[in-house]
Write an enzyme that holds these catalytic residues in place. Sequence first.
Site, PDB file in Angstrom:
ATOM      1  CB  ALA A  69      58.944  -2.730 -30.476  1.00  0.00           C
ATOM      2  N   GLY A 106      56.167   1.087 -33.142  1.00  0.00           N
ATOM      3  CA  GLY A 106      55.278   0.895 -31.987  1.00  0.00           C
ATOM      4  C   GLY A 106      54.997   2.184 -31.224  1.00  0.00           C
ATOM      5  CD  GLU A 138      52.204  -0.369 -34.602  1.00  0.00           C
ATOM      6  OE1 GLU A 138      52.011  -0.956 -35.671  1.00  0.00           O
ATOM      7  OE2 GLU A 138      52.824  -0.882 -33.647  1.00  0.00           O
ATOM      8  CD  GLU A 181      56.838  -0.753 -37.513  1.00  0.00           C
ATOM      9  OE1 GLU A 181      56.885   0.152 -38.378  1.00  0.00           O
ATOM     10  OE2 GLU A 181      56.135  -0.671 -36.486  1.00  0.00           O
TER      11      GLU A 181
END
Length: 260
Positions: free
Chosen positions: A66, A111, A114, A134
């Site tokens: 992200a 992300g 993911e 993260e």
Amino acid sequence: MSDEVLISERIGAVERLTINRPAALNALNASVLAALKAAFERIARDDAIRAIVLTGAGEKSFVAGADIKEMATIGPLEAEALARSAKRVHDAIIHCPKPVIAAINGFALGGGFELALVCDIRIAADDARFGLPEVKLAVLPGGGGIMRLSRLVGPSVARALCLTGDMISAERAFQLGIVSELVAHDKLDEHALKKAEALAALSPVALAQIKSALEIGANADLESALAAEAKAFALCFAAADQKEGMAAFIEKRPARFTGR
Ligand code: DAK
């Protein structure tokens, strides 16, 4: 180079989606997430598209997570909105009835990892790197990284990756079953496209039923999952594709599937 954040190209019956923010290592900002959701919803409705390749622009990165710059100063409500839009993208891919190949051309982090985990087939360049960093930002993999990775590789390896934030090589990801194929970096595009073309020649009915059975099975006890699998098998017999596939085998000719 295009200034769109997501480049869509049609190559025969294959749609190639390229996340296009190479200067930010293709980090997922709000515009990319919105574009991905819209693209997968459009693709789901378009019978002419039979397989999808998802990749990142540039030589270095699939998706480095992200967008940290967009996230850095937000509060919990905006974080919840971000989580919702990431979840909508994941759901659009999972529920897209067509096979989605992640062509992982470099960093697949946070992300980005993911995102790859919700694709159906993961093919990685031999110099790709994977990780859930993260924790180093004082947050956690909140888009399925903890749960999906634990189910894919088991809790031992998943715990280590989530808690340390360490990256692993493509070779290690292959050994762990995170990716099903490794390809030389400069052959990745061609290879992923070839694989997608092969999928596009199969029956869309069977592919959609397989995706649906896999998803149900991932969230159910064995008996319910087996029942869903048997139902999906039976449903294929409602389609002309099943007759065509079996007739073609018997007549020793290539099958021509229409999705009907
Ligand atoms: N966001 C924003 N910009 C990024 C970025 C990111 N994730 N990753 C890289 N960039 C930018 C860098 O800031 C740099 O920009 P400039 O400074 O040139 O303006 C440019 O990309 C090139 O990066 P580097 O200069 O750092 O390149 P290096 O080769 O030195 O290093 C690296 C590459 C990938 C090791 C490094 O860039 C890096 O550590 N990047 C951050 C990786 C990371 O921490 N990713 C996780 C982010 S958190 C959720 C869904 C999703 C998420 C959470 C919840 N829900 C549904 C609940 C996701 C969270 C995350 O992904």
